[in-house]
Design a protein around this motif. Sequence first.
Motif, PDB file in Angstrom:
ATOM      1  N   LEU A 188      46.028  28.902  51.708  1.00 60.75           N
ATOM      2  CA  LEU A 188      44.830  29.465  51.108  1.00 60.75           C
ATOM      3  C   LEU A 188      44.123  28.410  50.253  1.00 60.75           C
ATOM      4  O   LEU A 188      42.901  28.268  50.312  1.00 60.75           O
ATOM      5  CB  LEU A 188      45.241  30.663  50.251  1.00 60.75           C
ATOM      6  N   THR A 206      44.751  33.318  57.083  1.00 62.16           N
ATOM      7  CA  THR A 206      45.163  33.521  55.687  1.00 62.16           C
ATOM      8  C   THR A 206      44.803  34.898  55.142  1.00 62.16           C
ATOM      9  O   THR A 206      44.654  35.058  53.928  1.00 62.16           O
ATOM     10  CB  THR A 206      44.490  32.444  54.799  1.00 62.16           C
ATOM     11  N   GLN A 211      43.682  42.804  51.998  1.00 63.54           N
ATOM     12  CA  GLN A 211      42.564  42.740  52.953  1.00 63.54           C
ATOM     13  C   GLN A 211      42.999  43.313  54.298  1.00 63.54           C
ATOM     14  O   GLN A 211      42.217  43.943  55.009  1.00 63.54           O
ATOM     15  CB  GLN A 211      42.105  41.289  53.126  1.00 63.54           C
ATOM     16  N   GLY A 230      33.480  37.834  45.676  1.00 67.64           N
ATOM     17  CA  GLY A 230      34.302  36.813  46.306  1.00 67.64           C
ATOM     18  C   GLY A 230      35.708  37.279  46.666  1.00 67.64           C
ATOM     19  O   GLY A 230      36.587  36.464  46.951  1.00 67.64           O
ATOM     20  N   SER A 231      35.903  38.613  46.739  1.00 70.13           N
ATOM     21  CA  SER A 231      37.257  39.105  47.036  1.00 70.13           C
ATOM     22  C   SER A 231      37.499  39.200  48.541  1.00 70.13           C
ATOM     23  O   SER A 231      38.565  39.628  48.972  1.00 70.13           O
ATOM     24  CB  SER A 231      37.470  40.465  46.381  1.00 70.13           C
ATOM     25  N   GLY A 232      36.505  38.835  49.330  1.00 68.90           N
ATOM     26  CA  GLY A 232      36.713  38.820  50.776  1.00 68.90           C
ATOM     27  C   GLY A 232      36.301  40.106  51.465  1.00 68.90           C
ATOM     28  O   GLY A 232      36.754  40.392  52.580  1.00 68.90           O
ATOM     29  N   LYS A 233      35.406  40.881  50.856  1.00 69.79           N
ATOM     30  CA  LYS A 233      34.968  42.134  51.485  1.00 69.79           C
ATOM     31  C   LYS A 233      34.276  41.850  52.823  1.00 69.79           C
ATOM     32  O   LYS A 233      34.613  42.439  53.839  1.00 69.79           O
ATOM     33  CB  LYS A 233      33.955  42.876  50.577  1.00 69.79           C
ATOM     34  N   THR A 234      33.320  40.921  52.783  1.00 72.81           N
ATOM     35  CA  THR A 234      32.583  40.630  54.009  1.00 72.81           C
ATOM     36  C   THR A 234      33.514  40.051  55.057  1.00 72.81           C
ATOM     37  O   THR A 234      33.495  40.452  56.224  1.00 72.81           O
ATOM     38  CB  THR A 234      31.433  39.650  53.723  1.00 72.81           C
ATOM     39  N   SER A 235      34.355  39.115  54.623  1.00 75.19           N
ATOM     40  CA  SER A 235      35.316  38.541  55.567  1.00 75.19           C
ATOM     41  C   SER A 235      36.161  39.646  56.174  1.00 75.19           C
ATOM     42  O   SER A 235      36.340  39.704  57.396  1.00 75.19           O
ATOM     43  CB  SER A 235      36.247  37.562  54.855  1.00 75.19           C
ATOM     44  N   GLN A 564      27.886  44.234  40.705  1.00 72.37           N
ATOM     45  CA  GLN A 564      26.757  43.424  41.162  1.00 72.37           C
ATOM     46  C   GLN A 564      25.504  44.269  41.396  1.00 72.37           C
ATOM     47  O   GLN A 564      24.570  43.825  42.039  1.00 72.37           O
ATOM     48  CB  GLN A 564      27.107  42.694  42.469  1.00 72.37           C
ATOM     49  N   ARG A 599      36.547  33.172  46.061  1.00 76.29           N
ATOM     50  CA  ARG A 599      35.500  32.192  46.332  1.00 76.29           C
ATOM     51  C   ARG A 599      35.441  31.057  45.314  1.00 76.29           C
ATOM     52  O   ARG A 599      35.418  29.890  45.679  1.00 76.29           O
ATOM     53  CB  ARG A 599      34.139  32.887  46.378  1.00 76.29           C
ATOM     54  N   GLY A 704      25.712  38.099  48.837  1.00 79.14           N
ATOM     55  CA  GLY A 704      26.613  37.939  49.971  1.00 79.14           C
ATOM     56  C   GLY A 704      26.796  36.488  50.392  1.00 79.14           C
ATOM     57  O   GLY A 704      27.659  36.184  51.199  1.00 79.14           O
ATOM     58  N   GLU A 706      27.205  32.133  49.678  1.00 80.02           N
ATOM     59  CA  GLU A 706      27.920  31.254  48.751  1.00 80.02           C
ATOM     60  C   GLU A 706      27.488  29.811  48.973  1.00 80.02           C
ATOM     61  O   GLU A 706      27.018  29.445  50.056  1.00 80.02           O
ATOM     62  CB  GLU A 706      29.434  31.395  48.930  1.00 80.02           C
ATOM     63  N   ARG A 735      28.224  33.164  43.054  1.00 86.60           N
ATOM     64  CA  ARG A 735      27.822  32.549  44.330  1.00 86.60           C
ATOM     65  C   ARG A 735      28.379  31.137  44.451  1.00 86.60           C
ATOM     66  O   ARG A 735      28.366  30.540  45.513  1.00 86.60           O
ATOM     67  CB  ARG A 735      26.286  32.438  44.469  1.00 86.60           C
TER      68      ARG A 735
HETATM   69  N1  ATP Z   1      42.134  35.632  52.896  1.00 83.74           N
HETATM   70  C1  ATP Z   1      41.260  34.659  52.793  1.00 83.74           C
HETATM   71  N2  ATP Z   1      41.507  33.447  53.328  1.00 83.74           N
HETATM   72  C2  ATP Z   1      40.625  32.433  53.227  1.00 83.74           C
HETATM   73  N3  ATP Z   1      39.450  32.543  52.631  1.00 83.74           N
HETATM   74  C3  ATP Z   1      39.131  33.730  52.085  1.00 83.74           C
HETATM   75  C4  ATP Z   1      40.017  34.833  52.134  1.00 83.74           C
HETATM   76  N4  ATP Z   1      39.413  35.875  51.521  1.00 83.74           N
HETATM   77  C5  ATP Z   1      38.217  35.440  51.111  1.00 83.74           C
HETATM   78  N5  ATP Z   1      38.052  34.140  51.448  1.00 83.74           N
HETATM   79  C6  ATP Z   1      36.890  33.304  51.187  1.00 83.74           C
HETATM   80  O1  ATP Z   1      36.321  33.689  49.946  1.00 83.74           O
HETATM   81  C7  ATP Z   1      34.899  33.656  50.021  1.00 83.74           C
HETATM   82  C8  ATP Z   1      34.343  35.002  49.629  1.00 83.74           C
HETATM   83  O2  ATP Z   1      34.573  35.938  50.664  1.00 83.74           O
HETATM   84  P1  ATP Z   1      33.512  37.051  51.012  1.00 83.74           P
HETATM   85  O3  ATP Z   1      32.158  36.487  51.075  1.00 83.74           O
HETATM   86  O4  ATP Z   1      34.051  37.789  52.173  1.00 83.74           O
HETATM   87  O5  ATP Z   1      33.637  37.937  49.689  1.00 83.74           O
HETATM   88  P2  ATP Z   1      32.815  39.208  49.231  1.00 83.74           P
HETATM   89  O6  ATP Z   1      33.777  40.095  48.553  1.00 83.74           O
HETATM   90  O7  ATP Z   1      32.048  39.765  50.357  1.00 83.74           O
HETATM   91  O8  ATP Z   1      31.867  38.545  48.151  1.00 83.74           O
HETATM   92  P3  ATP Z   1      30.530  39.030  47.420  1.00 83.74           P
HETATM   93  O9  ATP Z   1      30.634  40.465  47.091  1.00 83.74           O
HETATM   94  O10 ATP Z   1      30.535  38.176  46.196  1.00 83.74           O
HETATM   95  O11 ATP Z   1      29.417  38.664  48.323  1.00 83.74           O
HETATM   96  C9  ATP Z   1      34.557  33.209  51.425  1.00 83.74           C
HETATM   97  O12 ATP Z   1      34.369  31.827  51.428  1.00 83.74           O
HETATM   98  C10 ATP Z   1      35.805  33.551  52.219  1.00 83.74           C
HETATM   99  O13 ATP Z   1      35.952  32.717  53.340  1.00 83.74           O
END
Ligand code: ATP
Length: 763
Positions: A188, A206, A211, A230-235, A564, A599, A704, A706, A735
């Motif tokens: 990670l 990862t 998630q 940046g908790s990876g919701k979109t991912s 946000q 993030r 959304g 970065e 961001r």
């Molecule tokens: N498990 C993971 N492994 C690798 N990278 C991760 C992981 N989870 C999140 N990331 C990275 O963290 C960053 C933030 O992820 P993402 O954009 O999905 O978050 P988010 O919750 O949608 O953010 P926001 O609400 O701030 O827009 C991205 O660069 C993503 O690739």
Amino acid sequence: MNEDKRAEQQRLDGVVSIIDEQIVSSQQAYEEAHAETRAVEGNYLNNISINTIELDDAMETNAEVQQQRNIVARVVETESIMKKVVDTLTDLRPSPYFGRIDINESGEQEQLYIGIASLQDGQQDFLIYDWRAPISGIYYNGTLGPVTYPTPAGEQRADLVKKRQFNIDDAQIVNMFDTNETVGDEMLQYALGQENDSTMRNIVATIQQEQNAIIRDTTSDLLVVQGVAGSGKTSAILQRIAYLLFHAREDLNSDQIVLFSPNRLFSAYIADVLPSLGERNMRQVTLAEFLSARLQGLKVQSLFDRYEDGPNRGDSASNMIRTTLESATIFTYLAEYVQQLTATTIRFADINYQGSAFFTSTAMERIFAELSPAYSVRERVVQTQKRLDERLSRRIERMVNDDWVLEALNNMDEYQYNDLLDEEVAEKVAEEDSIADTMALAGKRYLERSLQSVADAIYNGFFFDVYEQYADFLSYLAERNPEQSDWWLAKQERFLRELEYHRIDLEDATPILYLRDLLSGYGTNQAMHYIFIDEMQDYSMAQLLYLRHAFPNAKFTLLGDSEQALFRPVEKPASLLKRYSEAFTAQSPTLVVLNKAYRSTQEIMNFAKALLPDGDQIVSFTRSGEKPQLALTDREHVQAKLSQLVDQQIDKWKTVAILTKTQVQAEQVAEMLADYPQAVQLLTADDRTRTAQILIMPIYLAKGLEFDAVIGFDVSANNYPDQLANGLLYTLASRAMHELILISVGTVTPLIERVAPTLTWLA
Ligand SMILES: Nc1ncnc2c1ncn2[C@@H]1O[C@H](COP(=O)(O)OP(=O)(O)OP(=O)(O)O)[C@@H](O)[C@H]1O
């Protein structure tokens, strides 16, 4: 190289050579399929050029054409399958897998390697398991020791004895780790330390346990994800889409999935993730695009327009009206309103054809009035619609032999005539075998085509004026709520005034659409299986409910971060879920809370967290960088300061974003950098792509997204005077992946002053 690594490299070499062999053989199969498609298509084209007007031949031609068509479809399918195999193998080759698990099942030990797609050797043994296979769940969920995984026969128990992670590049193992963590920190750290390129990457190697719960959920009809920035919701949702597509291959395709994205830049930003996992992209739309498509001809105010207007510009009366129009209650009011409508209060509207009324509103009123009041208003409208449709058919029957129709047919050349009598008609004619019938059918077809706009108007429910009806609804609300009567009438006046300019306020859009659907019985799309709504905090309850109504068969995933929110107060996740599940009448709602931020560096997150009243619940992933910096300047020196900071950042990073509070400020910054020696791109809500290394945009457009480094422009007390701006500053800060710089023109906002120790103050 140690022994373990050598052995793994040897196995990898073996796998790669099998991939190479399979690439060669499948490429050959693909080329053969391609040649066959060409041949069959050529044959098909020859056949369909047979003149279908030669009636005796028509039947035979049809059967032949149908047969040819089936053959074409079959070879095209084979070709596309082979193409997909070649693509998947080519994608796999540089990095065939990223994980290995060793499990012990009833005394038998097995090694499983996990990658983005599965691979079998000639004996049908799995060399690689797809990350979405049920057994691969162990890699993401299990720590060493007893684990379970789902099988068709129920949960299967096993012992996880080893978990190994690989970083493979160009078919070489760069490094590998044995870990007991669910998915260990080293990998990670490596993934998160990378620089940003303008598109998002997949995270399959990862995925974290929490998630994974989002990705593998197949049972909830409403899945709500509250996750910090940046908790990876979109991912997680993108991997979830890939997962769902894999598990329901037969019943689900990407066209049945819609993602509501916050803006167009975001759509481009995430566009590569699914293709990198071998899947086609889902449909993507912004709320503004969705509403505009349904309200064609009008300019619907966007959330951004509203934001630029200022959140509190209206007086408290118009805020109150807006709150009601955006709440769930408005749906109840609308249903009650529709229920009491009569033939004279429904705003029927003429359906015109070539400049005059084909069906008049009076005729519609009459039809409606004759229907029994025992039926509901909606049923009577549907009946009216049906009757109009019948009348249209009867009128067409009567007009078939009109002179002008026969004349039009006579004036057609052979091509036009053939086009009118497509296969289906020709087949029918062939059965009946009569020239008079042919003419009658051609005439009917001609009239149906000419009157298509009338049929469409009936079908789409455009036989009443929904805008007048909505204005009437606003009067109805004024009568219903005498103490707020003046407010509702003022709203009505504004609505009608805006309408003259073909504009409509955002809060009016969903009630109008719902009113139209209630009366017409249309507006729903039954085909969609999954709806994803990103940045849910920016949607009103009325908007969410409208989407629920518009996609009645879909399962919903809502995700966002109430911290946000542009202007809404923060809401606790549990109360959020309760509110949404009640409104959606969800049978099996699930809430997932993500508190870990991946993030940004720890230093950036320390600052961002400190801004929030309950920021201490956010856990940041331990990755270190520079402390955020604050530069104080004044009007006279701001331009030089800005250029100097940009200079420093672009030397270090691939993407640098200057984020402002509003579009106007973004334009001012662009002017300051007009002579900057490198390309600078100023972005607006209409932009879909980013091209420059230096970007300028208002914060809400960066939702959304970065960037390696963020420069927050003008965090002065003037610009961010009060608490309401907390969410904005938090969004701005989060961001940034690696570095954050803030510039204040004049005294810095008290919101930042309060958290001074989390920053380095520049001289
Ligand atoms: N498990 C993971 N492994 C690798 N990278 C991760 C992981 N989870 C999140 N990331 C990275 O963290 C960053 C933030 O992820 P993402 O954009 O999905 O978050 P988010 O919750 O949608 O953010 P926001 O609400 O701030 O827009 C991205 O660069 C993503 O690739």
